[in-house]
Design a protein around this motif. Structure first.
Motif, mmCIF file in Angstrom:
data_model
loop_
_atom_site.group_PDB
_atom_site.id
_atom_site.type_symbol
_atom_site.label_atom_id
_atom_site.label_comp_id
_atom_site.label_asym_id
_atom_site.label_seq_id
_atom_site.Cartn_x
_atom_site.Cartn_y
_atom_site.Cartn_z
ATOM 1 N N ILE A 164 79.892 -14.803 -31.482
ATOM 2 C CA ILE A 164 79.776 -13.388 -31.339
ATOM 3 C C ILE A 164 81.006 -12.861 -31.366
ATOM 4 O O ILE A 164 81.561 -11.769 -31.989
ATOM 5 C CB ILE A 164 78.779 -12.955 -30.256
ATOM 6 N N CYS A 204 70.083 -14.028 -21.663
ATOM 7 C CA CYS A 204 70.901 -12.923 -21.884
ATOM 8 C C CYS A 204 70.339 -11.660 -21.228
ATOM 9 O O CYS A 204 69.273 -11.193 -21.506
ATOM 10 C CB CYS A 204 70.829 -12.730 -23.347
ATOM 11 N N SER A 217 78.670 -17.141 -27.535
ATOM 12 C CA SER A 217 79.607 -16.200 -26.858
ATOM 13 C C SER A 217 80.796 -16.075 -28.119
ATOM 14 O O SER A 217 81.167 -15.114 -28.469
ATOM 15 C CB SER A 217 79.828 -16.415 -25.448
ATOM 16 N N HIS A 235 77.943 -8.287 -24.001
ATOM 17 C CA HIS A 235 79.019 -8.038 -23.147
ATOM 18 C C HIS A 235 79.783 -9.127 -22.656
ATOM 19 O O HIS A 235 80.817 -9.194 -21.826
ATOM 20 C CB HIS A 235 78.127 -7.858 -21.807
ATOM 21 N N GLN A 265 79.759 -12.135 -21.632
ATOM 22 C CA GLN A 265 80.019 -12.807 -20.110
ATOM 23 C C GLN A 265 79.377 -14.311 -20.266
ATOM 24 O O GLN A 265 79.505 -15.070 -19.360
ATOM 25 C CB GLN A 265 79.100 -12.138 -19.230
ATOM 26 N N GLY A 266 79.037 -14.618 -21.340
ATOM 27 C CA GLY A 266 78.748 -16.003 -21.594
ATOM 28 C C GLY A 266 77.599 -16.657 -20.911
ATOM 29 O O GLY A 266 77.616 -18.013 -20.929
ATOM 30 N N SER A 267 76.700 -15.986 -20.488
ATOM 31 C CA SER A 267 75.453 -16.652 -20.096
ATOM 32 C C SER A 267 74.637 -17.394 -21.211
ATOM 33 O O SER A 267 74.261 -18.650 -20.691
ATOM 34 C CB SER A 267 74.428 -15.461 -19.515
ATOM 35 N N CYS A 268 74.759 -17.085 -22.494
ATOM 36 C CA CYS A 268 74.012 -17.749 -23.399
ATOM 37 C C CYS A 268 74.751 -19.167 -23.656
ATOM 38 O O CYS A 268 74.144 -20.335 -23.659
ATOM 39 C CB CYS A 268 74.262 -16.984 -24.866
HETATM 40 S S1 SF4 Z 1 77.620 -13.473 -24.080
HETATM 41 FE FE1 SF4 Z 1 75.551 -14.293 -24.651
HETATM 42 S S2 SF4 Z 1 74.151 -13.828 -22.685
HETATM 43 FE FE2 SF4 Z 1 76.046 -12.629 -22.582
HETATM 44 S S3 SF4 Z 1 75.631 -10.580 -23.453
HETATM 45 FE FE3 SF4 Z 1 76.746 -11.871 -25.113
HETATM 46 S S4 SF4 Z 1 74.752 -12.703 -26.286
HETATM 47 FE FE4 SF4 Z 1 73.945 -12.332 -24.302
#
Ligand code: SF4
Ligand code: SF4
Ligand code: FES
Length: 238
Positions: free
Chosen positions: A220, A154, A217, A201, A203-206
């Motif tokens: 959240i 993240c 993502s 943010h 962007q879904g890296s998690c």
């Molecule tokens: S989408 Fe996931 S990786 Fe991206 S900012 Fe949010 S918690 Fe971090």
């Protein structure tokens, strides 16, 4: 490989050491680390327990990408046979490949992640329809193995270490949707703070890195919707 006496990112900076390891069929990255520890570097520090993708303890950075190592096959992640293995990002390094997970788990608490039952053991089991949207949302995130891979991936955690992070927020979303949980308002307050879900943010890296296919993502995004609805006193929560 980062060893011994600290890895890249350790307080003292750390460094890489090069090792040659025999290739084997179906060899995992964890097998490679174990071979190095058993044959070349007895003092090498690393963590694992189950070796089958259950315990979440073996996560490291492999060729720049956070991964679980016990189920990452060398043939898939590095077909040409060159591995650069380092500790997980975004966590303090204790030694070599071992990170301090204390802050990671403290954030689960800070996000209100402790289950507070509304029933006692003398009550009958709760009956929750499997097809209800809340049950589906809770089930979708419940199989987290606490590996920290999403946390290491993240960028927001990297930029602002107080951010609660994807795993703690994913846990919070399962509790918000758990009809048996007695502290939903507390969870919503906790995740609404500056360091909470609205810092994401999106962007879904998690989600892209989660080894067990969870979608923090989306969790959240659910928290963002729900906390805004609560703020507005709105209806139609989901
Ligand atoms: S989408 Fe996931 S990786 Fe991206 S900012 Fe949010 S918690 Fe971090
Ligand atoms: S959400 Fe996925 S990547 Fe993150 S800690 Fe849980 S299992 Fe690991
Ligand atoms: S050793 Fe348990 S998940 Fe890898």
């Amino acid at each position: 490989m980062a060893a011994p006496g600290g890895g890249p990112g350790a307080g003292g900076g750390g460094s890489f050491v090069r090792y040659r390891v025999p290739r084997r069929a179906d060899q995992t990255v964890l097998d490679v680390v174990t071979w190095v520890q058993r044959h070349l570097e007895p003092a090498l520090a690393y963590r694992f327990a189950c070796r089958v993708g259950m315990c979440g303890s073996c996560a490291m950075t492999v060729n720049g990408r956070p991964r679980w190592t016990c189920r990452s096959h060398v043939g898939k992640v590095a077909p040409e046979g060159r591995l650069e293995i380092a500790p997980l990002p975004n966590l303090p390094v204790i030694r070599d490949l071992v990170t301090d997970m204390t802050g990671f788990f403290d954030k689960w608490q800070a996000a209100g992640g402790r289950f507070a039952p509304t029933a006692t053991r003398r009550d009958p089991p709760a009956r929750i329809a499997p097809a209800s949207p809340a049950r589906k949302a809770a089930d979708a995130g419940i199989e987290c193995i606490n590996c920290g891979v999403c946390y290491g991936a993240c960028g927001v955690v990297g930029a602002r270490p107080d951010y609660l992070g994807p795993a703690a927020l994913n846990r919070a979303w399962t509790l918000v949707n758990d009809a048996r949980h007695g502290e939903v308002p507390g969870v919503l307050r906790a995740v609404s703070r500056d360091d909470g879900c609205h810092g994401c943010h999106s962007q879904g890296s998690c989600t892209a890195h989660c080894p067990v296919g969870l979608d923090p993502s989306a969790a959240i995004a659910g928290l963002k919707r729900r906390t805004l609805l609560d703020l507005l006193g709105g209806e139609g929560r989901s």
